[in-house]
Design an enzyme around this catalytic site. Structure first.
Site, PDB file in Angstrom:
ATOM      1  N   SER A  20       0.833  -1.195   0.000  1.00  0.00           N
ATOM      2  CA  SER A  20       0.000   0.000   0.000  1.00  0.00           C
ATOM      3  C   SER A  20       0.879   1.261   0.000  1.00  0.00           C
ATOM      4  O   SER A  20       1.781   1.376  -0.825  1.00  0.00           O
ATOM      5  CB  SER A  20      -0.941  -0.049   1.205  1.00  0.00           C
ATOM      6  OG  SER A  20      -1.928   0.932   1.092  1.00  0.00           O
ATOM      7  N   ASP A  24      -8.946  -4.926  -5.841  1.00  0.00           N
ATOM      8  CA  ASP A  24      -8.549  -3.831  -4.961  1.00  0.00           C
ATOM      9  C   ASP A  24      -8.796  -2.467  -5.604  1.00  0.00           C
ATOM     10  O   ASP A  24      -8.211  -2.159  -6.642  1.00  0.00           O
ATOM     11  CB  ASP A  24      -7.050  -3.992  -4.644  1.00  0.00           C
ATOM     12  CG  ASP A  24      -6.520  -2.883  -3.762  1.00  0.00           C
ATOM     13  OD1 ASP A  24      -7.340  -2.128  -3.191  1.00  0.00           O
ATOM     14  OD2 ASP A  24      -5.279  -2.779  -3.640  1.00  0.00           O
ATOM     15  N   HIS A  71      -6.323  -5.918  -1.605  1.00  0.00           N
ATOM     16  CA  HIS A  71      -5.164  -5.097  -1.291  1.00  0.00           C
ATOM     17  C   HIS A  71      -4.040  -5.939  -0.666  1.00  0.00           C
ATOM     18  O   HIS A  71      -4.262  -6.642   0.309  1.00  0.00           O
ATOM     19  CB  HIS A  71      -5.646  -4.045  -0.281  1.00  0.00           C
ATOM     20  CG  HIS A  71      -4.869  -2.781  -0.268  1.00  0.00           C
ATOM     21  ND1 HIS A  71      -4.485  -2.099  -1.399  1.00  0.00           N
ATOM     22  CD2 HIS A  71      -4.404  -2.032   0.771  1.00  0.00           C
ATOM     23  CE1 HIS A  71      -3.834  -0.996  -1.057  1.00  0.00           C
ATOM     24  NE2 HIS A  71      -3.758  -0.930   0.252  1.00  0.00           N
TER      25      HIS A  71
END
Ligand SMILES: *[C@@H]1O[C@H](CO)[C@@H](O)[C@H](O)[C@H]1NC(C)=O
Ligand SMILES: *[C@@H]1O[C@H](CO)[C@@H](O)[C@H](O)[C@H]1NC(C)=O
Ligand SMILES: *[C@@H]1O[C@H](CO)[C@@H](O)[C@H](O)[C@H]1NC(C)=O
Ligand SMILES: *[C@@H]1O[C@H](CO)[C@@H](O)[C@H](O)[C@H]1NC(C)=O
Ligand SMILES: *[C@@H]1O[C@H](CO)[C@@H](O)[C@H](O)[C@H]1NC(C)=O
Ligand SMILES: *[C@@H]1O[C@H](CO)[C@@H](O)[C@H](O)[C@H]1NC(C)=O
Ligand SMILES: *[C@@H]1O[C@H](CO)[C@@H](O)[C@H](O)[C@H]1NC(C)=O
Length: 448
Positions: free
Chosen positions: A154, A388, A415
């Site tokens: 991320s 995602d 994710h």
């Protein structure tokens, strides 16, 4: 062949490790002029040496992101497994201003003191930390020069890609998982992907999400959100401000996060099984609670605006990074997976309401942030999970250059999906992707 590979990967599941916590005396302002030295702060890091064979000359650095760093994350052991395969030292680094790597005491988080919280400083932290540990390791391993593989997911995936780009001689390989490397102000594609992912469960799931949002919007317009927030035990949390738009964001974001983190079928099945929007709302509350996504203090202006926090409080710092640097404001798209009130007018208000910054806080000019595709270097592996919504701020498979980019396409693959500890229930596509990642990292290491 495939069965054999699965077996191999499952046998790697049982292993033990010990981690040791250390504190690094990190420079607070890497870009200061000498007469304005801002001093240092304690930055936490952890070392796992169980699989380390120094003669292989490898260090894996796992970057924690915008949260209190747990050291090795027991739910995300795949990177440790790859480090083990490579006989590497495994190091975990906490991000400045999060957890206990704080430049100020817990009550010092005035907006003015957040100045040193930005990606440039965080990247310089990583560089300085690598130089420091290289120096330490040189003492005990004369003659070995260590190669670093930097891993993150991320925002930390973005840092992992950027640090390889900015400091190419310090980092050999970057593994940038679901890396959000493109700042975007008007992030409508997030909403669009929530739609595309929900649609995998059928139009009825899309309709159900819209029904929930529309119920909340109706209650908002009637100035009667009490019955909604009561279901989430969130009424007190949102009491602080008369403007209740954050509730529109809160409820829709629980659904988006469930999809983002691979619980799409669970959410959709639950919503479709009931037939009115109030009951659907209750299902959202149950799943949100179950997965720890329904804490209203991460959304309410009052708590985000508070200078007082505990190590686990991250919302105030992370919104600062979004409001001043990255944007990623999740605005409604033509696919209408959130209220039309959550447009840029709302986000502008939200950032100002949280920080009450002297003179006002304009929405960030993401184009001058300096993080775009042209700034991304080589020897970086980008991965994304197919469902995602954040993938649209990342590098996608249609990029025309030679970067290794992996889109992991499977049911409920969201994710940072590959970072999680491998499990026998994983989709075959995910297991294959992990095998692929292992060999790509070896290949990139040989390149370097
Ligand atoms: C971890 O440390 C404990 C205590 O020193 C030791 O008993 C154990 O064997 C270690 N485990 C591993 C995997 O090294
Ligand atoms: C940290 O570094 C600063 C100078 O950069 C020094 O004054 C301070 O004593 C150091 N603290 C520790 C604990 O080493
Ligand atoms: C906490 O930090 C702030 C800002 O540096 C300072 O003004 C305040 O006195 C500190 N409080 C304590 C209890 O140390
Ligand atoms: C945000 O993007 C959407 C979709 O491209 C567009 O319709 C909308 O006008 C944009 N909003 C702003 C304020 O630029
Ligand atoms: C409801 O929220 C309050 C804070 O507003 C908290 O103290 C309480 O523990 C919560 N109750 C439940 C059942 O989660
Ligand atoms: C956002 O929505 C509000 C309410 O519909 C509207 O007044 C405002 O003009 C919109 N802002 C933008 C940038 O579209
Ligand atoms: C892929 O990324 C490029 C560059 O960021 C972007 O312009 C394009 O729209 C993306 N395409 C898809 C299908 O994701």
């Amino acid at each position: 062949m495939v069965n054999l590979l699965i077996l191999l990967s499952l046998t790697f599941l049982s292993y033990a490790y010990n981690q040791t916590l250390f504190i690094f005396n990190q420079t607070l302002d890497h870009f200061h002029v000498p007469y304005q030295d801002a001093g240092t702060f304690p930055q936490r890091y952890w070392i796992v040496d169980n699989y380390f064979n120094p003669s292989y000359g490898l260090v894996f650095l796992y970057l924690c992101g915008e949260y209190e760093c747990p050291g090795v994350d027991p739910t995300r052991l795949f990177p440790l497994q790859v480090a083990k395969d490579n006989k590497a030292r495994f190091v975990v680094l906490e991000h400045r201003y999060y957890g206990e790597s704080l430049p100020y005491n817990y009550s010092g988080m005035l907006p003015q003191l957040l100045t040193y919280l930005n990606a440039e400083q965080a990247l310089a932290d990583i560089a300085q930390f690598i130089r420091f540990l290289n120096g330490e390791m040189a003492l005990t391993n004369p003659g070995v020069s260590f190669k670093w593989v930097v891993v993150g997911g991320s925002y930390a995936g973005g840092l992992s890609g950027w640090v390889k780009t900015r400091y190419p001689d310090l980092v050999a390989v970057s593994w940038a998982s679901s890396a959000v490397v493109r700042p975007i102000l008007n992030f409508t594609d997030f909403d669009k992907q929530v739609y595309l992912s929900a649609l995998k469960s059928g139009q009825s799931c899309v309709n159900a999400i819209r029904a929930v949002n529309s119920l909340v919007e109706t209650q908002y317009l009637a100035n009667n959100l009490g019955p909604v927030t009561d279901i989430f035990n969130a009424t007190a949390a949102f009491q602080g401000t008369p403007d209740k738009r954050p509730v529109l964001f809160y409820i829709t974001d629980i659904m988006a996060e469930l999809i983002q983190y691979g619980h799409r079928t669970e959410l959709c099945d639950a919503l479709i099984a009931v037939d009115n929007a109030w009951d659907m709302l209750k299902e959202v509350a149950i799943l949100g609670d179950e997965y720890g996504m329904a804490d209203p203090t991460g959304y309410a202006v009052n708590s985000l605006g508070s200078f007082v926090w505990t190590p686990s409080t991250a919302g105030r710092q992370w919104w600062w990074q979004q409001c001043t640097q990255f944007g990623w404001m999740q605005t409604p798209s033509e696919y209408q997976m959130r209220s039309k009130y959550l447009n840029l007018t709302f986000w502008d208000w939200y950032c100002n309401a949280i920080y009450n910054y002297p003179g006002g806080l304009p929405l960030p000019d993401v184009d001058i942030a300096g993080y775009d595709l042209n700034y991304l270097g080589t020897n970086i592996l980008y991965t994304n999970g197919d469902e995602d919504p954040w993938q649209w701020a990342g590098i996608n498979v249609t990029s025309t250059d030679a970067r290794p980019v992996l889109l992991i396409k499977c049911e409920n693959c969201g994710h940072c999906v590959e970072l999680y500890t491998p499990a026998p229930t994983d989709p075959i596509e995910l297991t294959r992707a992990r095998i692929n990642i292992r060999s790509l990292i070896s290949k990139l290491l040989r390149n370097n």
